[in-house]
Design a protein around this motif. Structure first.
Motif, PDB file in Angstrom:
ATOM      1  N   PRO A 141       1.189  -5.200 -11.765  1.00 44.81           N
ATOM      2  CA  PRO A 141       1.364  -5.816 -13.090  1.00 44.81           C
ATOM      3  C   PRO A 141       2.546  -5.247 -13.859  1.00 44.81           C
ATOM      4  CG  PRO A 141      -0.939  -5.221 -12.706  1.00 44.81           C
ATOM      5  CD  PRO A 141      -0.140  -4.601 -11.599  1.00 44.81           C
ATOM      6  N   THR A 142       2.884  -3.975 -13.609  1.00 46.69           N
ATOM      7  CA  THR A 142       4.000  -3.336 -14.316  1.00 46.69           C
ATOM      8  C   THR A 142       5.347  -3.611 -13.662  1.00 46.69           C
ATOM      9  OG1 THR A 142       3.592  -1.307 -13.043  1.00 46.69           O
ATOM     10  CG2 THR A 142       2.551  -1.488 -15.204  1.00 46.69           C
ATOM     11  N   GLY A 143       5.344  -4.362 -12.577  1.00 51.17           N
ATOM     12  CA  GLY A 143       6.577  -4.641 -11.865  1.00 51.17           C
ATOM     13  C   GLY A 143       6.651  -3.848 -10.573  1.00 51.17           C
ATOM     14  N   GLY A 144       7.348  -4.405  -9.599  1.00 50.36           N
ATOM     15  CA  GLY A 144       7.448  -3.743  -8.315  1.00 50.36           C
ATOM     16  C   GLY A 144       6.265  -4.087  -7.422  1.00 50.36           C
ATOM     17  N   ALA A 145       6.211  -3.428  -6.297  1.00 52.63           N
ATOM     18  CA  ALA A 145       5.156  -3.704  -5.323  1.00 52.63           C
ATOM     19  C   ALA A 145       4.879  -2.460  -4.501  1.00 52.63           C
ATOM     20  CB  ALA A 145       5.563  -4.863  -4.419  1.00 52.63           C
ATOM     21  N   LEU A 146       3.671  -2.419  -3.953  1.00 50.34           N
ATOM     22  CA  LEU A 146       3.270  -1.339  -3.057  1.00 50.34           C
ATOM     23  C   LEU A 146       3.094  -1.907  -1.660  1.00 50.34           C
ATOM     24  CD1 LEU A 146       0.519   0.486  -5.183  1.00 50.34           C
ATOM     25  CD2 LEU A 146       2.865   1.280  -4.747  1.00 50.34           C
ATOM     26  N   PRO A 147       3.537  -1.195  -0.637  1.00 50.67           N
ATOM     27  CA  PRO A 147       3.285  -1.650   0.732  1.00 50.67           C
ATOM     28  C   PRO A 147       1.790  -1.848   0.975  1.00 50.67           C
ATOM     29  CG  PRO A 147       4.822   0.199   0.704  1.00 50.67           C
ATOM     30  CD  PRO A 147       4.284   0.067  -0.691  1.00 50.67           C
ATOM     31  N   ALA A 148       1.460  -2.743   1.868  1.00 51.13           N
ATOM     32  CA  ALA A 148       0.056  -3.093   2.081  1.00 51.13           C
ATOM     33  C   ALA A 148      -0.793  -1.884   2.450  1.00 51.13           C
ATOM     34  CB  ALA A 148      -0.039  -4.161   3.181  1.00 51.13           C
ATOM     35  N   GLY A 149      -0.282  -1.007   3.303  1.00 45.06           N
ATOM     36  CA  GLY A 149      -1.045   0.169   3.703  1.00 45.06           C
ATOM     37  C   GLY A 149      -1.348   1.082   2.530  1.00 45.06           C
ATOM     38  N   GLU A 150      -0.344   1.326   1.697  1.00 45.17           N
ATOM     39  CA  GLU A 150      -0.553   2.165   0.518  1.00 45.17           C
ATOM     40  C   GLU A 150      -1.459   1.476  -0.489  1.00 45.17           C
ATOM     41  OE1 GLU A 150       2.052   4.471  -2.967  1.00 45.17           O
ATOM     42  OE2 GLU A 150       3.065   3.411  -1.330  1.00 45.17           O
ATOM     43  N   ALA A 151      -1.365   0.156  -0.573  1.00 51.90           N
ATOM     44  CA  ALA A 151      -2.196  -0.596  -1.511  1.00 51.90           C
ATOM     45  C   ALA A 151      -3.673  -0.440  -1.189  1.00 51.90           C
ATOM     46  CB  ALA A 151      -1.809  -2.070  -1.484  1.00 51.90           C
ATOM     47  N   VAL A 152      -4.018  -0.400   0.087  1.00 51.83           N
ATOM     48  CA  VAL A 152      -5.427  -0.224   0.463  1.00 51.83           C
ATOM     49  C   VAL A 152      -5.935   1.125  -0.024  1.00 51.83           C
ATOM     50  CG1 VAL A 152      -7.008   0.023   2.416  1.00 51.83           C
ATOM     51  CG2 VAL A 152      -5.277  -1.778   2.443  1.00 51.83           C
ATOM     52  N   GLY A 153      -5.098   2.164   0.092  1.00 49.82           N
ATOM     53  CA  GLY A 153      -5.477   3.473  -0.421  1.00 49.82           C
ATOM     54  C   GLY A 153      -5.667   3.462  -1.926  1.00 49.82           C
ATOM     55  N   ARG A 154      -4.790   2.763  -2.632  1.00 46.99           N
ATOM     56  CA  ARG A 154      -4.927   2.674  -4.091  1.00 46.99           C
ATOM     57  C   ARG A 154      -6.205   1.924  -4.476  1.00 46.99           C
ATOM     58  NH1 ARG A 154      -0.183   3.379  -7.150  1.00 46.99           N
ATOM     59  NH2 ARG A 154       1.202   4.799  -6.012  1.00 46.99           N
ATOM     60  N   LEU A 155      -6.525   0.884  -3.738  1.00 47.82           N
ATOM     61  CA  LEU A 155      -7.754   0.139  -4.019  1.00 47.82           C
ATOM     62  C   LEU A 155      -8.981   1.005  -3.763  1.00 47.82           C
ATOM     63  CD1 LEU A 155      -6.919  -3.387  -2.547  1.00 47.82           C
ATOM     64  CD2 LEU A 155      -7.083  -2.751  -4.953  1.00 47.82           C
ATOM     65  N   ALA A 156      -8.897   1.880  -2.769  1.00 46.18           N
ATOM     66  CA  ALA A 156     -10.007   2.806  -2.512  1.00 46.18           C
ATOM     67  C   ALA A 156     -10.193   3.752  -3.693  1.00 46.18           C
ATOM     68  CB  ALA A 156      -9.746   3.590  -1.221  1.00 46.18           C
ATOM     69  N   VAL A 157      -9.079   4.199  -4.291  1.00 49.21           N
ATOM     70  CA  VAL A 157      -9.166   5.048  -5.484  1.00 49.21           C
ATOM     71  C   VAL A 157      -9.807   4.275  -6.628  1.00 49.21           C
ATOM     72  CG1 VAL A 157      -7.804   6.251  -7.246  1.00 49.21           C
ATOM     73  CG2 VAL A 157      -7.201   6.482  -4.834  1.00 49.21           C
ATOM     74  N   VAL A 158      -9.446   3.012  -6.782  1.00 50.46           N
ATOM     75  CA  VAL A 158     -10.024   2.176  -7.839  1.00 50.46           C
ATOM     76  C   VAL A 158     -11.532   2.057  -7.661  1.00 50.46           C
ATOM     77  CG1 VAL A 158     -10.124  -0.161  -8.781  1.00 50.46           C
ATOM     78  CG2 VAL A 158      -7.910   0.879  -8.263  1.00 50.46           C
ATOM     79  N   VAL A 159     -11.963   1.772  -6.428  1.00 50.09           N
ATOM     80  CA  VAL A 159     -13.398   1.628  -6.166  1.00 50.09           C
ATOM     81  C   VAL A 159     -14.125   2.943  -6.452  1.00 50.09           C
ATOM     82  CG1 VAL A 159     -15.128   1.208  -4.376  1.00 50.09           C
ATOM     83  CG2 VAL A 159     -13.078  -0.211  -4.481  1.00 50.09           C
ATOM     84  N   GLY A 160     -13.523   4.058  -6.035  1.00 56.50           N
ATOM     85  CA  GLY A 160     -14.141   5.348  -6.298  1.00 56.50           C
ATOM     86  C   GLY A 160     -14.279   5.623  -7.783  1.00 56.50           C
ATOM     87  N   TYR A 161     -13.253   5.277  -8.544  1.00 54.68           N
ATOM     88  CA  TYR A 161     -13.330   5.513  -9.993  1.00 54.68           C
ATOM     89  C   TYR A 161     -14.356   4.594 -10.645  1.00 54.68           C
ATOM     90  CZ  TYR A 161     -12.326   5.851 -14.902  1.00 54.68           C
ATOM     91  OH  TYR A 161     -12.470   6.024 -16.254  1.00 54.68           O
ATOM     92  N   VAL A 162     -14.409   3.334 -10.217  1.00 61.18           N
ATOM     93  CA  VAL A 162     -15.393   2.410 -10.788  1.00 61.18           C
ATOM     94  C   VAL A 162     -16.803   2.937 -10.539  1.00 61.18           C
ATOM     95  CG1 VAL A 162     -16.382   0.093 -10.615  1.00 61.18           C
ATOM     96  CG2 VAL A 162     -13.900   0.388 -10.632  1.00 61.18           C
ATOM     97  N   PHE A 163     -17.038   3.482  -9.353  1.00 59.61           N
ATOM     98  CA  PHE A 163     -18.356   4.041  -9.054  1.00 59.61           C
ATOM     99  C   PHE A 163     -18.668   5.226  -9.971  1.00 59.61           C
ATOM    100  CE2 PHE A 163     -20.885   7.237  -6.744  1.00 59.61           C
ATOM    101  CZ  PHE A 163     -22.079   6.533  -6.645  1.00 59.61           C
TER     102      PHE A 163
END
Length: 286
Positions: free
Chosen positions: A164-186
């Motif tokens: 959302p802030t601009g730019g992009a993350l490679p797909a592999g790194e994005a999966v790791g970031r999504l894992a961090v998001v899920v962990g924080y939501v929990f």
């Protein structure tokens, strides 16, 4: 009754009563578990159909990229959008249900006193039920983005995560970031879990415990919108519920997530202690 039963039972081991696998099997086969699983698994398909009917959402944000605007950019973006639309309320429901229904349902079935007469120590019973409730809550939070990632990849392809802030993350790194998001939501939902569990130990009505936890969570969200409270809003868990957005930046920021996790864990520890202390002194007649 428990002490006498223990004295008459050679080889009795409190730690072997109500094993986690037994409690997990009992909870897994319940109808509400199957319903929650189906709802969370179907939500990504519903979103994909909605985007298919509504068309490409990109370009509708007046030049400003948001998670919703970039939902169809890749499978990773679709998974992030599914988390965004569900984290505020939908994921609260399974947490409140799995942790708030567990003890109160036994009381409503009049089976709680028989479990304690087995004899299952009270602390052991609560610990087993709370552990299974948290495990099921975590599974629910993993299920949604996992299915969304699969559905999004099939529909929109495997590609980088558009930020959302601009730019992009490679797909592999994005999966790791999504894992961090899920962990924080929990972690941020631990306060809801502890609140529901505490209510479950003080009432014989499962819907009261679940509804009370969801209702108080909604009240917290409403209070967080009252700007007149100023810095007092920072002591509300709801104030930090979307701090996981800091993980979806080119350089991940931890400050907000650390503060939010600290607030949630602090509330959870207090509420959990109240649950164990109150149940240890409760006269169980149900």
């Amino acid at each position: 009754m428990t002490a006498n039963a223990t004295a008459r039972a050679p080889g009795y081991r409190p730690r072997r009563t109500l094993p986690l696998r037994v409690e997990a099997r009992r909870q897994l086969l319940r109808r509400r578990t199957l319903v929650i699983t189906a709802v969370l698994a179907l939500l990504p398909f519903v979103l994909a159909v909605a985007f298919a009917i509504g068309g490409d959402p990109r370009g509708r944000g007046n030049g400003r990229i948001t998670l919703m605007d970039s939902a169809t950019a890749s499978g990773a973006n679709f998974a992030a959008t599914a988390l965004f639309v569900s984290a505020g309320f939908l994921l609260v429901v399974p947490v409140a249900l799995f942790c708030g229904d567990t003890v109160a349902s036994e009381a409503s079935w009049s089976s709680l006193r028989y479990l304690l007469a087995a004899p299952v120590p009270r602390a052991r019973l609560l610990l087993s039920k709370l552990t299974v409730g948290l495990l099921f809550s975590a599974a629910a939070m993993v299920l949604l983005p996992l299915v969304a990632l699969g559905v999004g990849t099939a529909a929109y392809g495997w590609g980088p995560l558009q930020l959302p802030t601009g730019g992009a993350l490679p797909a592999g790194e994005a999966v790791g970031r999504l894992a961090v998001v899920v962990g924080y939501v929990f972690v941020s939902q631990l306060v809801t879990a502890a609140l529901a569990f505490w209510l479950s130990t003080v009432t014989d009505a499962p819907l009261g415990a679940v509804g009370g936890a969801v209702g108080l969570t909604i009240v917290g969200n409403v209070l967080d919108q009252v700007t007149a409270l100023g810095t007092w809003r920072k002591v509300l868990p709801a104030h930090w519920q979307y701090s996981w957005a800091d993980a979806l930046q080119p350089t991940m920021e931890w400050a907000g997530m650390i503060q939010g996790a600290a607030v949630s864990v602090a509330y959870a520890l207090v509420l959990g202690a109240l649950a164990f202390r109150g149940f240890a002194r409760k006269d169980v007649v149900s």
